[in-house]
Motif scaffolding. Structure first.
Motif, mmCIF file in Angstrom:
data_model
loop_
_atom_site.group_PDB
_atom_site.id
_atom_site.type_symbol
_atom_site.label_atom_id
_atom_site.label_comp_id
_atom_site.label_asym_id
_atom_site.label_seq_id
_atom_site.Cartn_x
_atom_site.Cartn_y
_atom_site.Cartn_z
ATOM 1 N N PHE A 181 0.840 -1.198 0.000
ATOM 2 C CA PHE A 181 0.000 0.000 0.000
ATOM 3 C C PHE A 181 0.879 1.255 0.000
ATOM 4 N N SER A 182 1.863 1.269 0.882
ATOM 5 C CA SER A 182 2.723 2.443 1.026
ATOM 6 C C SER A 182 3.520 2.718 -0.248
ATOM 7 N N GLU A 183 4.096 1.674 -0.834
ATOM 8 C CA GLU A 183 4.928 1.847 -2.025
ATOM 9 C C GLU A 183 4.125 2.333 -3.229
ATOM 10 N N ASN A 184 2.819 2.135 -3.215
ATOM 11 C CA ASN A 184 1.973 2.526 -4.345
ATOM 12 C C ASN A 184 1.039 3.690 -3.993
ATOM 13 N N SER A 185 1.400 4.438 -2.956
ATOM 14 C CA SER A 185 0.531 5.521 -2.479
ATOM 15 C C SER A 185 0.402 6.658 -3.481
ATOM 16 N N HIS A 186 1.314 6.750 -4.456
ATOM 17 C CA HIS A 186 1.232 7.831 -5.436
ATOM 18 C C HIS A 186 0.088 7.636 -6.421
ATOM 19 N N TRP A 187 -0.457 6.422 -6.502
ATOM 20 C CA TRP A 187 -1.596 6.203 -7.393
ATOM 21 C C TRP A 187 -2.752 5.457 -6.726
ATOM 22 N N LEU A 188 -2.571 5.037 -5.488
ATOM 23 C CA LEU A 188 -3.609 4.290 -4.775
ATOM 24 C C LEU A 188 -3.804 4.920 -3.398
ATOM 25 N N LYS A 189 -4.957 5.578 -3.213
ATOM 26 C CA LYS A 189 -5.211 6.256 -1.942
ATOM 27 C C LYS A 189 -6.505 5.745 -1.316
ATOM 28 N N LEU A 190 -6.616 5.999 -0.015
ATOM 29 C CA LEU A 190 -7.755 5.576 0.784
ATOM 30 C C LEU A 190 -8.291 6.797 1.511
ATOM 31 N N GLY A 191 -9.614 6.937 1.551
ATOM 32 C CA GLY A 191 -10.181 8.120 2.184
ATOM 33 C C GLY A 191 -11.424 7.805 2.988
ATOM 34 N N TYR A 192 -11.848 8.789 3.737
ATOM 35 C CA TYR A 192 -13.050 8.653 4.571
ATOM 36 C C TYR A 192 -14.298 8.766 3.695
ATOM 37 N N HIS A 193 -15.287 7.892 3.969
ATOM 38 C CA HIS A 193 -16.590 8.003 3.308
ATOM 39 C C HIS A 193 -17.676 8.217 4.367
ATOM 40 N N SER A 194 -17.771 7.297 5.304
ATOM 41 C CA SER A 194 -18.670 7.493 6.452
ATOM 42 C C SER A 194 -18.381 6.410 7.478
ATOM 43 N N ASP A 195 -18.975 6.565 8.646
ATOM 44 C CA ASP A 195 -18.741 5.571 9.692
ATOM 45 C C ASP A 195 -19.371 4.237 9.311
ATOM 46 N N ALA A 196 -20.607 4.278 8.805
ATOM 47 C CA ALA A 196 -21.301 3.064 8.376
ATOM 48 C C ALA A 196 -22.136 3.393 7.151
ATOM 49 N N GLU A 197 -22.765 2.370 6.580
ATOM 50 C CA GLU A 197 -23.467 2.569 5.314
ATOM 51 C C GLU A 197 -24.689 3.469 5.453
ATOM 52 N N ASP A 198 -25.206 3.656 6.662
ATOM 53 C CA ASP A 198 -26.386 4.494 6.849
ATOM 54 C C ASP A 198 -26.084 5.746 7.665
ATOM 55 N N THR A 199 -24.806 6.105 7.782
ATOM 56 C CA THR A 199 -24.418 7.270 8.577
ATOM 57 C C THR A 199 -24.437 8.532 7.720
ATOM 58 N N TYR A 200 -25.143 9.540 8.200
ATOM 59 C CA TYR A 200 -25.144 10.863 7.571
ATOM 60 C C TYR A 200 -24.260 11.771 8.422
ATOM 61 N N ALA A 201 -23.191 12.262 7.845
ATOM 62 C CA ALA A 201 -22.240 13.052 8.627
ATOM 63 C C ALA A 201 -22.862 14.326 9.171
ATOM 64 N N ASN A 202 -23.899 14.852 8.497
ATOM 65 C CA ASN A 202 -24.496 16.094 8.988
ATOM 66 C C ASN A 202 -25.346 15.879 10.234
ATOM 67 N N THR A 203 -25.535 14.608 10.628
ATOM 68 C CA THR A 203 -26.244 14.335 11.880
ATOM 69 C C THR A 203 -25.285 14.240 13.059
ATOM 70 N N LEU A 204 -23.990 14.237 12.775
ATOM 71 C CA LEU A 204 -22.988 14.160 13.832
ATOM 72 C C LEU A 204 -22.591 15.560 14.279
ATOM 73 N N THR A 205 -22.253 15.681 15.535
ATOM 74 C CA THR A 205 -21.671 16.942 15.983
ATOM 75 C C THR A 205 -20.296 17.094 15.343
ATOM 76 N N ASP A 206 -19.814 18.315 15.317
ATOM 77 C CA ASP A 206 -18.501 18.550 14.708
ATOM 78 C C ASP A 206 -17.424 17.731 15.408
ATOM 79 N N SER A 207 -17.482 17.672 16.727
ATOM 80 C CA SER A 207 -16.461 16.928 17.471
ATOM 81 C C SER A 207 -16.579 15.434 17.208
ATOM 82 N N ALA A 208 -17.819 14.916 17.077
ATOM 83 C CA ALA A 208 -18.003 13.490 16.799
ATOM 84 C C ALA A 208 -17.487 13.149 15.406
ATOM 85 N N LEU A 209 -17.720 14.045 14.444
ATOM 86 C CA LEU A 209 -17.219 13.818 13.086
ATOM 87 C C LEU A 209 -15.695 13.806 13.073
#
Length: 729
Positions: free
Chosen positions: A552-580
């Motif tokens: 993963f590390s050696e190929n980080s220039h073309w393969l990245k991982l990012g945040y989408h949500s906590d779970a498949e039914d989580t809406y980030a706008n329902t979380l407090t800023d600190s919880a997010l």
């Protein structure tokens, strides 16, 4: 197997040529080796002996010749040595005597030559003193009398100042000064409270017109002969004067004085000398319509040139490193374009100017496309942001109606307060910010060309409407790029973990192998946006294997991982800023555990595009994100955007929240369920959208090879590169 030759050996050959392996030698050797009968073999061997004897005789002859030549050369050498050993004066030989040049040794002459060169260099570099100059040069310094030039005509970088720039047409051929005084018919200066008079001005054939640039004063010209006797006194006037015809009618005149007074004949104010020298001048046929070389004036670093085309001529002044229209221009409006020093091979994306608020000020920035079309954006004291098309050749302009946002501000900056105006160009949209707050957007389709490569400050005003700017900054467009991401990533990580023993490397997995092949063949890059967990599933990111961490590390220039949500039914706008913030930090911690920090994508796509602006600002404040990817449709809940930002994000490639320093990139239509043909048709359509063809942000919810490969090949064939939004802010 050897094939023996039983034919006769043949006739005896001719002698061989020395220095070559001749055909004769080759033939003898062949006969010895291959002849099948003894007598033929013996004959071949006999010929070897004979041939060797021939070679020996030849070698003896060559050796004897060499010995004779050596003896002769040695004798001649001995004669030379004997001659040189005699007691005689070698230095009297002509060649040696000439080289010494009168010195005892050649070394002494070389030392003297070196010293002379050093002295010459020192003299050449020495600054000249007055006693070094001849009379003609001294005359030039004193004003150019009896010469064809004076020092003011020789341009030097930074030698010109605003006070030396007298007009945009021409200068006095000789320096002249106006002083508060008058002149009588005997050529004598007298004190005066109602007049200014110039120095005596010599007459030259090149004079055409005496220009009175500011019509609020009247001028009188008094002509004199060599005896300082007045020979002609023109009646006063405020218009320009045809001085050429007057000079032709007065052959006895050799010089003149210009006398200036108020229109009413009242007392003249003090300290007008420099001003009059800059507004009253002679236009000559020797230097028609000459303009000042303003590139030699020390102004703001960004300001390099002032082309004005057919605009009105006016003056510019500099005060505390800011630029303003001068106070000495007429009451009519003047128009200028002050071009910034830009790289015209690149397209401009961002222009920001900091202005000083002045009463009735007119603060404008302009952009210009390669076809010469100009649009200016202004903020006046009426609190209205306006956009105009501008004809830079005749100064005419026409308004453009804004598309998004509001053009009226709640309040105009206070007097002398510094404020900023920014224009961000996205396709044919220009988003206008005041003090980094996005106010409105104008659609310039049909008003300006495709490539905007020039910009600067536009002026329209008079002495009561100064324009001031403190600084000016420019940035350029990045190259077009495509980015591919996979949302809802969870099952592929679970499979890597549960079946880790089945995968010797990360790229033994079919999906990762596909992505790697697309990168190696076309340069494609990918982001996987992760669920932390899925409801009802015991697997989560904490359980993800770290077996493939190095890959993963050696190929980080073309393969990245990012945040989408906590779970498949989580809406980030329902979380407090600190919880997010806590949830994103938790996901990042796991990514760094099983991959690396370099694998983290800092501009992710939040689940359902649902996140509050305050939550994004909290994440940005802690360095967890740089922005967000926006929706591929017209939904109102779109990554925390509202107002002009939401409008721009719905129709254009990107939007920047300058206050929060958040970067938003628009997502294209999702590729789920599309065929390869559908994808190509979609991309061809997007490429025709002037506001949305810079960035191709594609996504899907699974790694479906056919549509993804079709998109990647299309981008490769169109010579559109691949990249991450986080690297293109």
């Amino acid at each position: 197997m050897t094939v023996w030759d039983y034919t006769p050996i043949g006739p005896k050959p001719l002698p061989l040529q020395v220095g070559k392996i001749s055909p004769i030698g080759q033939q003898i050797a062949r006969d010895v080796r291959l002849k099948g009968y003894g007598e033929d073999t013996k004959e071949a061997m006999a010929r070897i002996v004979e041939w060797a004897d021939i070679l020996n005789s030849y070698a003896s002859e060559v050796s004897e010749t060499a010995r004779i030549l050596y003896n002769e050369y040695y004798r001649q050498y001995s004669d030379v040595i004997t001659e040189l050993s005699k007691d005689q004066d070698y230095y009297s030989l002509p060649e040696i005597a000439g080289a010494r040049g009168g010195f005892d040794t050649l070394g002494e002459r070389l030392n003297e030559t070196t010293a002379q060169l050093a002295q010459t260099k020192s003299e050449a570099e020495r600054k000249r003193r007055l006693e070094d100059l001849d009379s003609e040069v001294l005359a030039a310094i004193e004003g150019g009398e009896e010469t064809e030039f004076n020092l003011l005509t020789i341009p030097q970088d930074d030698s010109a100042t605003m006070s030396k720039i007298k007009s945009t047409f021409d200068f006095w051929p000789r320096t002249t000064k106006f002083k508060k005084r008058s002149v009588n018919s005997a050529g004598e200066y007298t004190s005066s409270t109602v007049n200014y008079a110039s120095d005596f001005i010599p007459i030259y054939d090149s004079y055409e017109t005496l220009v009175n640039n500011d019509k609020k004063y009247r001028i009188t010209v008094v002509f004199f002969n060599d005896d300082n006797e007045a020979v002609h006194d023109m009646s006063w006037q405020t218009d320009d004067m045809d001085i050429k015809s007057i000079i032709e009618s007065k052959p006895d005149a050799t010089k003149f004085v210009v006398r200036v007074s108020n229109l009413t004949g009242s007392t003249m104010q003090d300290d007008l000398g420099d001003y009059l020298s800059s507004t009253i001048y002679v236009k000559t046929n020797r230097h028609p319509a000459r303009t000042s070389d303003l590139s030699k004036v020390e102004l703001n670093e960004w300001l390099k040139r002032f082309p004005s085309a057919n605009f009105d001529r006016g003056y510019l002044t500099v005060d505390n490193n800011s630029l303003a229209l001068g106070q000495n221009i007429a009451t009519s409006y003047h128009k200028w374009l002050a071009y910034a020093d830009t790289d015209t091979s690149r397209e401009i994306s961002h222009i920001k100017a900091n202005f000083i608020a002045k009463t009735n000020s007119s603060n404008r920035i302009f952009i210009e496309s390669t076809d010469g079309r100009v649009v200016w954006l202004s903020l006046g004291s009426s609190n209205i942001i306006e956009a105009y098309t501008l004809n830079k050749f005749d100064g005419t302009f026409a308004p453009i109606i804004h598309k998004y946002g509001r053009i009226d501000l709640f309040s105009y900056p206070s007097e002398n307060e510094t404020f900023s105006m920014t224009a961000k160009i996205v396709g044919k949209l220009v988003v206008v910010y005041i003090d980094d707050l996005a106010q409105c957007a104008y659609d310039l389709s049909g008003y300006i060309g495709d490539k905007i490569t020039k910009c600067g400050l536009a002026y329209r005003g008079n002495k009561s409407t100064p324009n001031t700017v403190k600084n000016f900054e420019i940035s350029y467009q990045n190259d077009n790029f495509m980015h591919i991401s996979i949302d809802d990533t969870f099952s592929v990580l679970k499979d890597l973990t549960i079946n880790a023993s089945s995968y010797a490397t990360l790229f033994d997995h079919a999906d990762f192998a596909f992505m790697k092949s697309m990168h190696e063949q076309y340069g494609a890059v990918f982001s996987l946006y992760l669920f932390n967990q899925v409801n009802g599933d015991s697997f989560n990111l904490e359980a993800m294997t770290n077996k493939f961490k190095q890959e993963f590390s050696e190929n980080s220039h073309w393969l990245k991982l990012g945040y989408h949500s906590d779970a498949e039914d989580t809406y980030a706008n329902t979380l407090t800023d600190s919880a997010l913030v806590a949830n994103v930090k938790s996901v990042y911690a796991q990514i760094q555990r099983f991959a690396s920090k370099d694998n983290i994508d800092l501009i992710p796509r939040f689940g359902f595009f649902s996140v509050n602006k305050s939550g994004l600002a909290a994440l940005k404040a802690q360095g967890l994100i740089m922005g967000a990817l926006t929706a591929d449709d017209a939904r109102t809940e779109n990554s925390g955007l509202s107002g002009v930002g939401l409008d721009v994000a719905r129709s254009a490639d990107r939007f920047v929240d300058m206050l929060e320093e958040l970067h938003y990139f628009r997502t294209e239509t999702r590729l789920d369920g599309m065929s390869g043909t559908d994808v190509v048709n979609l991309l061809n359509s997007i490429s025709l959208d002037q506001n949305n063809r810079k960035n191709y942000i594609l996504f899907s919810h699974s790694i479906d090879h056919q549509p993804l490969e079709s998109a990647i090949k299309w981008s490769f064939e169109k010579q559109i590169g691949f990249g991450y939004p986080m690297n293109n802010v």
